[in-house]
Write an enzyme that holds these catalytic residues in place. Structure first.
Site, mmCIF file in Angstrom:
data_model
loop_
_atom_site.group_PDB
_atom_site.id
_atom_site.type_symbol
_atom_site.label_atom_id
_atom_site.label_comp_id
_atom_site.label_asym_id
_atom_site.label_seq_id
_atom_site.Cartn_x
_atom_site.Cartn_y
_atom_site.Cartn_z
ATOM 1 N NE ARG A 285 -1.577 1.800 3.601
ATOM 2 C CZ ARG A 285 -0.981 2.874 3.900
ATOM 3 N NH1 ARG A 285 -1.133 3.808 3.058
ATOM 4 N NH2 ARG A 285 -0.132 3.104 4.865
ATOM 5 C CB VAL A 286 1.862 3.883 -1.910
ATOM 6 C CG1 VAL A 286 3.188 3.284 -2.048
ATOM 7 C CG2 VAL A 286 1.049 3.808 -2.988
ATOM 8 C CB SER A 287 -0.276 7.509 1.231
ATOM 9 O OG SER A 287 0.226 6.693 2.750
ATOM 10 C CB THR A 288 -0.214 10.152 -3.053
ATOM 11 O OG1 THR A 288 1.154 9.987 -3.067
ATOM 12 C CG2 THR A 288 -0.476 10.810 -1.657
ATOM 13 C CD GLN B 54 3.420 7.911 -1.588
ATOM 14 O OE1 GLN B 54 2.373 7.435 -1.228
ATOM 15 N NE2 GLN B 54 4.059 8.306 -0.521
#
Length: 190
Positions: free
Chosen positions: A8-11, A14
């Site tokens: 998982r990445v936040s944005t 990324q």
């Protein structure tokens, strides 16, 4: 037993590539990935899919604990759900496995430290913003919309829907800009 990786990445800007490579190297047969904030479980459909289909003996693998969740409570709830289904969690960095009691204890401590660290980051950020405001340096986020253009188009008789299309925003934002202009004008005349 299935070894399931979760990246998982936040944005959107990324990438999960590094996490996916690490998960493959750790023996993950299935890897689910998503680009969404880890603050809560809302909107994390890939994680929900994993939790829906995990079976007894399966193992969920993440590269770092913060990829799973930002709060200790959320992480512990996820671990509990996995345990209820007979599955376990493995964190690669630092190496922790909840298959045993020591792993659950270490995970709890790491989660608390990660949450505390996030709190420190937010405190420093708040302090920096307050200092910048006091020095007159901080002006807030720059406006993304051309307010003058919105007012000009409205003065030319263009409707809110068309203005929104031309400047690339929603109608509600057009009304917000126009109402702010009216409020400022009214305040100047008082």
């Amino acid at each position: 037993m299935t070894v399931i990786g979760y990246a998982r990445v936040s944005t959107n800007d990324q990438k999960t590539d590094t996490q996916v490579d690490r998960l493959k190297a750790a023996g993950c047969e299935v890897i689910r990935q998503e680009k969404v904030s880890g603050r809560s479980r809302e909107g994390r459909s890939e994680l929900e899919t994993i939790l829906d289909f995990v079976r007894p003996g399966d193992q969920l693998v993440v590269v770092k604990l913060d990829r799973l969740g930002r709060s200790t409570r959320d992480v512990l709830n996820l671990v509990h759900e996995l345990e209820q289904k007979g599955a376990s969690l493995r964190v690669l960095e630092p190496e922790v496995n909840t298959a045993g009691p020591m792993g659950r204890m270490v995970l709890t401590v790491l989660g608390m430290v990660a949450e505390m660290e996030l709190g420190f980051i937010k405190e420093r950020q708040r302090a920096g913003i307050e200092k910048a405001k006091a020095e007159g340096v901080y002006k807030g986020r720059p406006a993304k919309l051309d307010h003058a253009l919105i007012r000009k188009l409205k003065a030319e008789g263009v409707g809110a829907t068309e203005i929104a299309k031309q400047v690339g925003c929603g109608r509600a934002m057009v009304y917000k800009v126009l109402n702010a202009t009216v409020c400022i004008s009214a305040a100047r005349h008082d």
